[in-house]
Every structure is written in C-alpha cells, then in structure tokens.
Write a protein that holds these residues in place. Sequence first.
Motif, short mmCIF file in Angstrom:
data_model
loop_
_atom_site.label_atom_id
_atom_site.label_comp_id
_atom_site.label_asym_id
_atom_site.label_seq_id
_atom_site.Cartn_x
_atom_site.Cartn_y
_atom_site.Cartn_z
N GLU A 25 -11.45 -12.56 33.55
CA GLU A 25 -10.57 -11.39 33.58
C GLU A 25 -10.53 -10.87 35.00
OE1 GLU A 25 -10.19 -6.88 31.78
OE2 GLU A 25 -12.01 -8.03 31.43
N ILE A 26 -9.33 -10.54 35.50
CA ILE A 26 -9.19 -9.97 36.84
C ILE A 26 -9.52 -8.49 36.75
CG2 ILE A 26 -7.60 -9.46 38.71
CD1 ILE A 26 -6.10 -12.03 38.00
N MET A 27 -10.49 -8.06 37.56
CA MET A 27 -10.93 -6.67 37.54
C MET A 27 -10.46 -5.89 38.76
SD MET A 27 -14.69 -7.09 35.96
CE MET A 27 -14.69 -5.39 35.44
N ARG A 28 -10.20 -6.59 39.87
CA ARG A 28 -9.74 -5.94 41.09
C ARG A 28 -8.88 -6.93 41.85
NH1 ARG A 28 -10.81 -5.77 46.42
NH2 ARG A 28 -10.78 -3.78 47.50
N THR A 29 -7.79 -6.43 42.48
CA THR A 29 -6.91 -7.30 43.24
C THR A 29 -6.84 -6.85 44.69
OG1 THR A 29 -4.96 -5.98 42.74
CG2 THR A 29 -5.45 -7.79 41.23
N GLY A 30 -6.26 -7.68 45.53
CA GLY A 30 -6.12 -7.39 46.95
C GLY A 30 -6.35 -8.67 47.72
N ILE A 31 -6.91 -8.58 48.91
CA ILE A 31 -7.24 -9.78 49.68
C ILE A 31 -8.37 -10.52 48.97
CG2 ILE A 31 -8.19 -10.62 51.84
CD1 ILE A 31 -6.69 -8.32 53.22
N PHE A 33 -10.60 -10.77 45.33
CA PHE A 33 -10.48 -10.49 43.90
C PHE A 33 -11.87 -10.38 43.30
CE2 PHE A 33 -6.26 -11.78 44.60
CZ PHE A 33 -5.50 -11.40 43.51
N ARG A 34 -12.01 -9.51 42.31
CA ARG A 34 -13.24 -9.47 41.51
C ARG A 34 -12.84 -9.93 40.12
NH1 ARG A 34 -16.27 -3.99 41.10
NH2 ARG A 34 -14.58 -3.56 39.68
N ILE A 35 -13.49 -10.99 39.66
CA ILE A 35 -13.20 -11.54 38.35
C ILE A 35 -14.49 -11.54 37.52
CG2 ILE A 35 -11.22 -12.90 39.08
CD1 ILE A 35 -12.99 -15.36 39.22
N ILE A 46 -14.08 -13.33 45.03
CA ILE A 46 -13.48 -14.56 45.54
C ILE A 46 -12.21 -14.19 46.32
CG2 ILE A 46 -12.22 -14.95 43.38
CD1 ILE A 46 -12.65 -17.97 43.82
N THR A 47 -11.91 -14.94 47.37
CA THR A 47 -10.72 -14.66 48.16
C THR A 47 -9.47 -15.09 47.39
OG1 THR A 47 -10.76 -16.80 49.27
CG2 THR A 47 -11.95 -14.99 50.34
N ARG A 48 -8.34 -14.47 47.71
CA ARG A 48 -7.07 -14.78 47.05
C ARG A 48 -6.74 -16.27 47.23
NH1 ARG A 48 -2.18 -12.64 45.31
NH2 ARG A 48 -2.83 -10.51 45.62
N LYS A 49 -6.91 -16.79 48.43
CA LYS A 49 -6.58 -18.19 48.72
C LYS A 49 -7.37 -19.14 47.81
CE LYS A 49 -6.62 -21.44 52.55
NZ LYS A 49 -7.00 -21.66 53.94
N ASN A 50 -8.67 -18.93 47.70
CA ASN A 50 -9.51 -19.80 46.86
C ASN A 50 -9.20 -19.62 45.37
OD1 ASN A 50 -10.84 -20.99 48.97
ND2 ASN A 50 -12.50 -19.50 48.97
N LEU A 51 -8.92 -18.40 44.94
CA LEU A 51 -8.62 -18.16 43.54
C LEU A 51 -7.31 -18.83 43.13
CD1 LEU A 51 -9.39 -16.76 40.88
CD2 LEU A 51 -8.08 -14.79 41.66
N GLU A 52 -6.28 -18.69 43.97
CA GLU A 52 -4.97 -19.28 43.64
C GLU A 52 -5.05 -20.80 43.53
OE1 GLU A 52 -1.97 -17.79 46.27
OE2 GLU A 52 -1.97 -15.83 45.34
#
Length: 64
Positions: A25-31, A33-35, A46-52
């Motif tokens: 579950e995504i808990m925080r967004t931005g540059i 992410f906290r999942i 985790i960084t946006r780039k790695n998560l995507e």
Amino acid sequence: MPMDLRVGDIIETRKQHPCGGNRFEIMRTGIDFRIRCFKCNKQIWITRKNLEKRIKKVERKEDE
C-alpha cells in the motif's frame, strides 16, 4: 512522464519482499515513496524511479 500513483493505492511488484509478499500500500508520495507490505506490515522507503521499475499492477482505491 511519472506514473499516476496516489496515497492509498495498492500495488503489486515484480519482485517479492523478503517475507514473500508482493502487495504493498502506498502511504506517502513524492520523490521518495513510503510503502507498506501487506504480509509483514513493514514500511519501506523507495525512490520513485526504483518503484516505477518494479510495479507490475496498480489497484486504484475508489474515490469517496
């Protein structure tokens, strides 16, 4: 263009978490992410780039 990911979305990843779960579950967004893992409840930054790169499927929560 970045993916449209929102707080509360549930994602399925290609790689499993060490506990064996692959739903988060995504808990925080931005540059960054906290999942949160559904299986062990651990929170990961985790960084946006790695998560995507790791996302297989996104389940959107219904807007209330």
